[in-house]
Design a protein around this motif. Structure first.
Motif, PDB file in Angstrom:
ATOM      1  N   ARG A  62       4.380 -54.684 -56.275  1.00 52.28           N
ATOM      2  CA  ARG A  62       4.313 -53.518 -55.017  1.00 52.28           C
ATOM      3  C   ARG A  62       4.083 -54.833 -53.830  1.00 52.28           C
ATOM      4  O   ARG A  62       3.297 -55.323 -53.635  1.00 52.28           O
ATOM      5  CB  ARG A  62       3.147 -52.565 -55.133  1.00 52.28           C
ATOM      6  CG  ARG A  62       3.183 -51.634 -56.151  1.00 52.28           C
ATOM      7  CD  ARG A  62       1.885 -50.881 -56.178  1.00 52.28           C
ATOM      8  NE  ARG A  62       2.039 -49.636 -55.250  1.00 52.28           N
ATOM      9  CZ  ARG A  62       1.020 -49.607 -54.317  1.00 52.28           C
ATOM     10  NH1 ARG A  62       0.093 -50.120 -54.322  1.00 52.28           N
ATOM     11  NH2 ARG A  62       1.479 -48.459 -53.552  1.00 52.28           N
ATOM     12  N   PHE A  63       5.109 -54.421 -52.745  1.00 49.82           N
ATOM     13  CA  PHE A  63       5.077 -55.440 -51.610  1.00 49.82           C
ATOM     14  C   PHE A  63       4.999 -54.414 -50.403  1.00 49.82           C
ATOM     15  O   PHE A  63       5.240 -53.571 -50.265  1.00 49.82           O
ATOM     16  CB  PHE A  63       6.367 -56.113 -51.583  1.00 49.82           C
ATOM     17  CG  PHE A  63       6.526 -57.251 -52.569  1.00 49.82           C
ATOM     18  CD1 PHE A  63       5.535 -57.958 -53.106  1.00 49.82           C
ATOM     19  CD2 PHE A  63       7.684 -57.346 -53.222  1.00 49.82           C
ATOM     20  CE1 PHE A  63       5.668 -59.080 -53.952  1.00 49.82           C
ATOM     21  CE2 PHE A  63       7.894 -58.125 -54.136  1.00 49.82           C
ATOM     22  CZ  PHE A  63       6.949 -58.927 -54.696  1.00 49.82           C
ATOM     23  N   PHE A  65       4.628 -54.227 -46.244  1.00 43.22           N
ATOM     24  CA  PHE A  65       5.296 -54.681 -45.172  1.00 43.22           C
ATOM     25  C   PHE A  65       4.310 -54.114 -43.912  1.00 43.22           C
ATOM     26  O   PHE A  65       4.529 -52.768 -43.741  1.00 43.22           O
ATOM     27  CB  PHE A  65       6.629 -54.445 -44.685  1.00 43.22           C
ATOM     28  CG  PHE A  65       7.301 -55.563 -45.438  1.00 43.22           C
ATOM     29  CD1 PHE A  65       8.042 -56.581 -44.669  1.00 43.22           C
ATOM     30  CD2 PHE A  65       7.585 -55.455 -46.852  1.00 43.22           C
ATOM     31  CE1 PHE A  65       8.691 -57.663 -45.457  1.00 43.22           C
ATOM     32  CE2 PHE A  65       8.350 -56.320 -47.266  1.00 43.22           C
ATOM     33  CZ  PHE A  65       8.866 -57.421 -46.842  1.00 43.22           C
ATOM     34  N   ILE A  82      14.431 -54.530 -43.813  1.00 40.99           N
ATOM     35  CA  ILE A  82      13.562 -54.460 -44.924  1.00 40.99           C
ATOM     36  C   ILE A  82      13.966 -53.214 -45.943  1.00 40.99           C
ATOM     37  O   ILE A  82      14.003 -53.366 -46.960  1.00 40.99           O
ATOM     38  CB  ILE A  82      12.159 -54.290 -44.288  1.00 40.99           C
ATOM     39  CG1 ILE A  82      11.613 -55.579 -43.629  1.00 40.99           C
ATOM     40  CG2 ILE A  82      11.184 -53.983 -45.721  1.00 40.99           C
ATOM     41  CD1 ILE A  82      10.530 -55.147 -42.970  1.00 40.99           C
ATOM     42  N   ALA A  86      15.361 -53.836 -49.798  1.00 44.04           N
ATOM     43  CA  ALA A  86      14.454 -53.111 -50.803  1.00 44.04           C
ATOM     44  C   ALA A  86      15.586 -52.504 -51.893  1.00 44.04           C
ATOM     45  O   ALA A  86      15.387 -52.110 -53.008  1.00 44.04           O
ATOM     46  CB  ALA A  86      13.475 -52.213 -50.310  1.00 44.04           C
ATOM     47  N   ALA A  91      14.648 -56.911 -54.581  1.00 45.84           N
ATOM     48  CA  ALA A  91      13.470 -56.214 -55.001  1.00 45.84           C
ATOM     49  C   ALA A  91      13.596 -55.464 -56.082  1.00 45.84           C
ATOM     50  O   ALA A  91      13.036 -54.239 -56.463  1.00 45.84           O
ATOM     51  CB  ALA A  91      13.519 -54.955 -53.776  1.00 45.84           C
ATOM     52  N   SER A  94      10.574 -53.845 -58.222  1.00 44.37           N
ATOM     53  CA  SER A  94       9.724 -53.729 -57.069  1.00 44.37           C
ATOM     54  C   SER A  94       9.611 -52.412 -56.277  1.00 44.37           C
ATOM     55  O   SER A  94      10.534 -51.555 -56.262  1.00 44.37           O
ATOM     56  CB  SER A  94      10.073 -54.918 -56.126  1.00 44.37           C
ATOM     57  OG  SER A  94      10.046 -56.065 -56.823  1.00 44.37           O
ATOM     58  N   GLU A  95       8.478 -52.048 -55.636  1.00 48.46           N
ATOM     59  CA  GLU A  95       8.036 -51.106 -54.741  1.00 48.46           C
ATOM     60  C   GLU A  95       7.874 -51.746 -53.583  1.00 48.46           C
ATOM     61  O   GLU A  95       7.084 -52.400 -53.298  1.00 48.46           O
ATOM     62  CB  GLU A  95       7.146 -50.301 -55.344  1.00 48.46           C
ATOM     63  CG  GLU A  95       6.850 -49.042 -54.303  1.00 48.46           C
ATOM     64  CD  GLU A  95       5.610 -48.184 -54.456  1.00 48.46           C
ATOM     65  OE1 GLU A  95       5.299 -47.068 -53.947  1.00 48.46           O
ATOM     66  OE2 GLU A  95       4.942 -48.579 -55.621  1.00 48.46           O
ATOM     67  N   VAL A  96       8.657 -51.376 -52.435  1.00 45.19           N
ATOM     68  CA  VAL A  96       8.596 -51.928 -50.918  1.00 45.19           C
ATOM     69  C   VAL A  96       7.990 -50.640 -50.131  1.00 45.19           C
ATOM     70  O   VAL A  96       8.820 -49.625 -50.057  1.00 45.19           O
ATOM     71  CB  VAL A  96       9.803 -52.529 -50.627  1.00 45.19           C
ATOM     72  CG1 VAL A  96       9.777 -53.151 -49.061  1.00 45.19           C
ATOM     73  CG2 VAL A  96      10.145 -53.674 -51.447  1.00 45.19           C
ATOM     74  N   CYS A 124       1.898 -59.040 -49.409  1.00 47.93           N
ATOM     75  CA  CYS A 124       1.940 -58.467 -48.111  1.00 47.93           C
ATOM     76  C   CYS A 124       2.458 -59.247 -47.033  1.00 47.93           C
ATOM     77  O   CYS A 124       2.030 -60.328 -46.858  1.00 47.93           O
ATOM     78  CB  CYS A 124       0.466 -58.130 -47.799  1.00 47.93           C
ATOM     79  SG  CYS A 124       0.224 -57.020 -46.246  1.00 47.93           S
ATOM     80  N   LEU A 311      10.651 -61.250 -48.623  1.00 45.92           N
ATOM     81  CA  LEU A 311      10.795 -60.679 -49.933  1.00 45.92           C
ATOM     82  C   LEU A 311      10.634 -61.756 -51.031  1.00 45.92           C
ATOM     83  O   LEU A 311       9.981 -61.797 -52.316  1.00 45.92           O
ATOM     84  CB  LEU A 311      11.863 -59.900 -50.405  1.00 45.92           C
ATOM     85  CG  LEU A 311      11.532 -58.134 -49.918  1.00 45.92           C
ATOM     86  CD1 LEU A 311      12.938 -57.423 -50.161  1.00 45.92           C
ATOM     87  CD2 LEU A 311      10.576 -57.685 -50.706  1.00 45.92           C
ATOM     88  N   ARG A 315       7.679 -62.838 -53.542  1.00 48.27           N
ATOM     89  CA  ARG A 315       7.778 -62.894 -55.020  1.00 48.27           C
ATOM     90  C   ARG A 315       7.620 -64.293 -55.669  1.00 48.27           C
ATOM     91  O   ARG A 315       6.901 -64.103 -56.651  1.00 48.27           O
ATOM     92  CB  ARG A 315       9.491 -62.716 -55.230  1.00 48.27           C
ATOM     93  CG  ARG A 315       9.690 -62.236 -56.669  1.00 48.27           C
ATOM     94  CD  ARG A 315       9.579 -60.809 -57.166  1.00 48.27           C
ATOM     95  NE  ARG A 315      10.164 -60.720 -58.463  1.00 48.27           N
ATOM     96  CZ  ARG A 315      10.852 -59.786 -58.870  1.00 48.27           C
ATOM     97  NH1 ARG A 315      11.324 -58.892 -57.817  1.00 48.27           N
ATOM     98  NH2 ARG A 315      11.218 -59.555 -60.066  1.00 48.27           N
TER      99      ARG A 315
END
Length: 359
Positions: A62-63, A65, A82, A86, A91, A94-96, A124, A311, A315
Motif C-alpha cells: 500500500r503506497f 501519495f 501517478i 499505478a 505497481a 500494489s494499491e496506490v 509514502c 514508486l 518499492r
C-alpha cells in the motif's frame, strides 16, 4: 550454484528461522546476530529473489501519495502520472492511494494517516511545505516502519529515505542564467514570484537564482519574494502591486506555480511580451506562453519520471533493496519556443520511459 538460505544459516551459525527474521527485518534478533547474518550474506554473495518471496507470502503493498490541494496544472499532471503509473507493472501487487491536503492548513496533514484506517502503509511519498507538522508525520511514519520519500520539494530536516525531484538549487541558478542573458546589459529590477517560502524547493531555487544574479548580472536587482500560494487571483494581485510599486521591472522569475496570474498582471500593465519571463514546469499555460512569446523559457521536469521514480524508490525501500541512483536522477529540461515538444510527444514521454535510465 547460487547460495541459499541454508548456506547462510551454516555460515553464520544460526537457525533458518533466524535467517528468515533478518531477511524480512522482523524484530526479536540481537544486533550482533543481525550483523553475523549480513556478513555471511556478503561473503557468500547471496542475492535474494524478493519478487518470489513476496509472491510466496502473497504480499500486497500500500503506497500513499500526499499532494497539495491547489490550483496547479502541474500538480494535476503529476496526479494523473501517478494514476497512470499505478496501472503499470511498477505497481504490480500494489494499491496506490492519492490523498490531497489543503496547503495553507499545516494541521490537516496530521489526519492523513488516520483517514487510511487500520491497514498499514508500506510507503509514502509526500509533496508538502517544510513545516514541523510534516516533519512529525515523517517521524511517525518511520517509527511504523514505513518507507518515505519527499516528492518535488525536499524535507531534509526529517528522516525521509530519499528525495525524488530535480536539484532545485541548480534549477534556480539555471533560471538566473537564462533570465540574465535574455535581459542583456539593460539594468533593472526582477520580480520573483514563489508559491511559498515554506517550501524547500522555493527556498533552494531562490538561493540559486540570487547567487547567479550577484555573480554574473549585478546590474539586475532581485526584489523580495512574492508569495502567491498557488492561487491565480492572489498571484495576479501581488504581481500587479509589485509592478505598480517599482519602476523599471525588466523581468519576472516565476519560481513556482502562478504563471497564469503573472501573465494576467503583465497584460493589464501593457508589459506582456516586453518583460522577460522565466517560469517552471511545462503545462498547458506555459506551453501557450512559450508559443505566443509571453514566456521566454520554461525549466521543466518530467512528471511521468517523477511518478515512476517515486514508486520504484518506495518499492525498493519497502523491500530493503538498493536503488539505481542513475535511473532515479530527475533531470532539468530547458524549453524554449524553438524546442517545444509536440503535444503528442509530451503525452508519450509522460506514459513511457524513453531515456529515463540515462537521466
Amino acid at each position: 550454484m547460487r547460495p541459499t538460505v541454508n548456506d547462510i544459516a551454516r555460515e553464520a551459525g544460526v537457525s533458518l528461522a533466524t535467517v528468515d527474521r533478518v531477511l524480512n527485518a522482523r524484530p526479536g534478533v540481537r544486533d550482533k546476530t543481525v550483523r553475523a547474518v549480513n556478513d555471511a550474506i556478503d561473503r557468500l554473495g547471496y542475492v535474494r529473489n524478493v519478487a518470489a518471496a513476496n509472491l510466496a507470502r502473497q504480499r500486497r503493498y500500500r503506497f500513499l501519495f500526499i499532494l497539495p490541494a491547489v490550483q496547479s496544472q502541474f500538480v494535476q499532471a503529476l496526479s494523473d502520472a501517478i494514476i497512470e503509473s499505478a496501472r503499470g507493472p511498477l505497481a504490480e501487487a500494489s494499491e496506490v492511494i492519492i490523498a490531497t491536503v489543503p496547503q495553507r492548513d499545516p494541521h490537516a496533514i496530521v489526519t492523513v494517516l488516520d483517514d487510511q484506517g487500520d491497514q498499514p502503509i508500506d510507503g509514502c511519498a509526500i509533496m508538502a511545505h517544510e513545516t514541523p507538522e510534516v516533519r512529525d508525520l515523517i517521524i511517525r511514519l518511520k517509527e511504523q516502519g514505513t518507507a518515505v520519500v519527499s516528492l518535488i520539494t525536499d524535507q531534509p530536516q526529517a528522516p525521509r529515505d530519499h528525495f525524488v525531484g530535480i536539484d532545485n538549487h541548480a534549477a534556480g541558478r539555471t533560471a538566473g542564467i537564462l533570465l540574465g542573458r535574455f535581459v542583456g546589459p539593460t539594468p533593472g529590477k526582477v520580480a520573483v514570484v514563489v508559491s511559498s517560502m515554506l517550501a524547500r524547493d522555493m527556498v533552494d531555487r531562490r538561493l540559486g537564482f540570487d547567487e547567479v544574479l550577484a555573480e554574473r548580472f549585478p546590474h539586475l536587482q532581485a526584489l523580495p519574494s512574492l508569495e502567491g500560494h498557488d492561487d491565480r487571483d492572489l498571484t495576479a494581485q501581488i504581481t500587479a502591486a509589485c509592478l505598480a510599486s517599482h519602476e523599471n521591472v525588466v523581468a519576472v522569475y516565476v519560481a513556482g506555480a502562478g504563471t497564469r496570474g503573472v501573465n494576467e498582471a503583465l497584460r493589464k500593465a501593457g508589459l506582456s511580451g516586453k518583460t522577460v519571463v522565466v517560469a517552471h514546469e511545462l503545462t498547458a499555460h506555459t506551453r501557450a506562453g512559450l508559443e505566443d512569446g509571453s514566456i521566454d523559457a520554461v525549466i521543466s521536469q518530467d512528471v511521468g519520471h517523477l511518478a515512476r521514480s517515486a514508486l520504484r524508490v518506495l518499492r525498493a525501500n519497502a523491500d530493503r533493496l538498493p536503488i539505481d541512483e542513475g535511473q532515479e536522477q530527475i533531470r532539468i529540461t530547458i524549453l524554449l519556443r524553438e524546442n517545444l515538444p509536440a503535444t503528442s510527444d509530451s503525452a508519450r514521454l509522460a506514459a513511457g520511459d524513453p531515456g529515463e535510465a540515462a537521466a
